[in-house]
Design a protein around this motif. Structure first.
Motif, mmCIF file in Angstrom:
data_model
loop_
_atom_site.group_PDB
_atom_site.id
_atom_site.type_symbol
_atom_site.label_atom_id
_atom_site.label_comp_id
_atom_site.label_asym_id
_atom_site.label_seq_id
_atom_site.Cartn_x
_atom_site.Cartn_y
_atom_site.Cartn_z
ATOM 1 N N TRP A 1 7.266 -3.753 -5.429
ATOM 2 C CA TRP A 1 7.302 -2.380 -4.927
ATOM 3 C C TRP A 1 8.461 -1.628 -5.545
ATOM 4 O O TRP A 1 9.495 -2.209 -5.767
ATOM 5 C CB TRP A 1 7.396 -2.383 -3.399
ATOM 6 N N PRO A 2 8.299 -0.337 -5.804
ATOM 7 C CA PRO A 2 7.075 0.474 -5.719
ATOM 8 C C PRO A 2 6.155 0.187 -6.904
ATOM 9 O O PRO A 2 6.602 -0.197 -7.985
ATOM 10 C CB PRO A 2 7.590 1.913 -5.773
ATOM 11 N N CYS A 3 4.875 0.408 -6.671
ATOM 12 C CA CYS A 3 3.882 0.215 -7.723
ATOM 13 C C CYS A 3 2.596 0.946 -7.355
ATOM 14 O O CYS A 3 2.380 1.280 -6.197
ATOM 15 C CB CYS A 3 3.597 -1.267 -7.940
ATOM 16 N N PRO A 4 1.743 1.218 -8.369
ATOM 17 C CA PRO A 4 0.444 1.820 -8.059
ATOM 18 C C PRO A 4 -0.429 0.794 -7.337
ATOM 19 O O PRO A 4 -0.404 -0.390 -7.663
ATOM 20 C CB PRO A 4 -0.150 2.161 -9.426
ATOM 21 N N TYR A 5 -1.163 1.255 -6.352
ATOM 22 C CA TYR A 5 -2.071 0.388 -5.599
ATOM 23 C C TYR A 5 -3.439 1.049 -5.585
ATOM 24 O O TYR A 5 -3.559 2.239 -5.313
ATOM 25 C CB TYR A 5 -1.561 0.186 -4.164
ATOM 26 N N VAL A 6 -4.467 0.281 -5.898
ATOM 27 C CA VAL A 6 -5.827 0.803 -5.962
ATOM 28 C C VAL A 6 -6.557 0.489 -4.654
ATOM 29 O O VAL A 6 -6.675 -0.681 -4.267
ATOM 30 C CB VAL A 6 -6.610 0.200 -7.142
ATOM 31 N N TYR A 7 -7.022 1.541 -4.005
ATOM 32 C CA TYR A 7 -7.821 1.416 -2.789
ATOM 33 C C TYR A 7 -9.274 1.684 -3.149
ATOM 34 O O TYR A 7 -9.562 2.586 -3.929
ATOM 35 C CB TYR A 7 -7.415 2.452 -1.740
ATOM 36 N N PRO B 1 -5.395 14.641 1.874
ATOM 37 C CA PRO B 1 -5.591 15.875 1.102
ATOM 38 C C PRO B 1 -4.862 15.913 -0.245
ATOM 39 O O PRO B 1 -5.300 16.603 -1.156
ATOM 40 C CB PRO B 1 -5.067 16.967 2.032
ATOM 41 N N ASP B 2 -3.779 15.154 -0.378
ATOM 42 C CA ASP B 2 -2.988 15.210 -1.608
ATOM 43 C C ASP B 2 -3.329 14.110 -2.600
ATOM 44 O O ASP B 2 -2.726 14.024 -3.664
ATOM 45 C CB ASP B 2 -1.498 15.154 -1.267
ATOM 46 N N GLU B 3 -4.279 13.270 -2.247
ATOM 47 C CA GLU B 3 -4.648 12.146 -3.118
ATOM 48 C C GLU B 3 -5.785 12.528 -4.055
ATOM 49 O O GLU B 3 -6.694 13.258 -3.672
ATOM 50 C CB GLU B 3 -5.076 10.936 -2.279
ATOM 51 N N GLU B 4 -5.713 12.022 -5.267
ATOM 52 C CA GLU B 4 -6.818 12.201 -6.216
ATOM 53 C C GLU B 4 -7.850 11.128 -5.919
ATOM 54 O O GLU B 4 -7.544 9.931 -5.949
ATOM 55 C CB GLU B 4 -6.313 12.068 -7.654
ATOM 56 N N MET C 1 -9.090 5.339 -4.886
ATOM 57 C CA MET C 1 -7.877 6.126 -4.707
ATOM 58 C C MET C 1 -6.707 5.282 -5.202
ATOM 59 O O MET C 1 -6.530 4.142 -4.758
ATOM 60 C CB MET C 1 -7.716 6.464 -3.221
ATOM 61 N N VAL C 2 -5.919 5.821 -6.134
ATOM 62 C CA VAL C 2 -4.747 5.119 -6.641
ATOM 63 C C VAL C 2 -3.509 5.863 -6.162
ATOM 64 O O VAL C 2 -3.371 7.063 -6.427
ATOM 65 C CB VAL C 2 -4.754 5.030 -8.183
ATOM 66 N N SER C 3 -2.638 5.155 -5.462
ATOM 67 C CA SER C 3 -1.413 5.759 -4.938
ATOM 68 C C SER C 3 -0.234 4.860 -5.251
ATOM 69 O O SER C 3 -0.362 3.631 -5.250
ATOM 70 C CB SER C 3 -1.486 5.915 -3.421
ATOM 71 N N THR C 4 0.914 5.464 -5.489
ATOM 72 C CA THR C 4 2.127 4.681 -5.657
ATOM 73 C C THR C 4 2.653 4.346 -4.273
ATOM 74 O O THR C 4 2.940 5.235 -3.475
ATOM 75 C CB THR C 4 3.183 5.459 -6.463
#
Length: 86
Positions: free
Chosen positions: A18-24, A41-44, A60-63
């Motif tokens: 952590w931190p790292c990108p995580y794929v949901y 709302p702020d996620e691509e 959804m990919v989020s850090t």
């Protein structure tokens, strides 16, 4: 925290720095997709509808900063009726 949640947390911490990108990846009934979007709302979101349009798959990919944050996203997403987490 349940034993299953503890195991998931340990697995996340064992496989990620952590931190790292995580794929949901989620699947929701298409009728509930807007509810999902309002939660994040702020996620691509990358989406794809099923052949008959009944379901929408979401990537959804989020850090993320920690396994607790990852688990929080899953908990938040679980508010959507019919949601499946992959």
């Amino acid at each position: 925290m349940t034993d299953k949640e503890k195991q998931f947390k340990q697995a996340l911490d064992g496989h990620h720095q952590w931190p790292c990108p995580y794929v949901y990846k989620f699947i929701v009934p298409t009728e509930n997709f807007d509810q999902f979007k309002r939660l994040f709302p702020d996620e691509e979101l990358k989406t794809r509808q099923s052949k008959n349009g009944k379901y929408t798959s979401i990537t959804m990919v989020s850090t993320m900063c920690s396994s607790d944050h990852v688990m929080g996203i899953y908990e938040k997403a679980s508010q959507v009726p019919g949601l499946m987490s992959l």
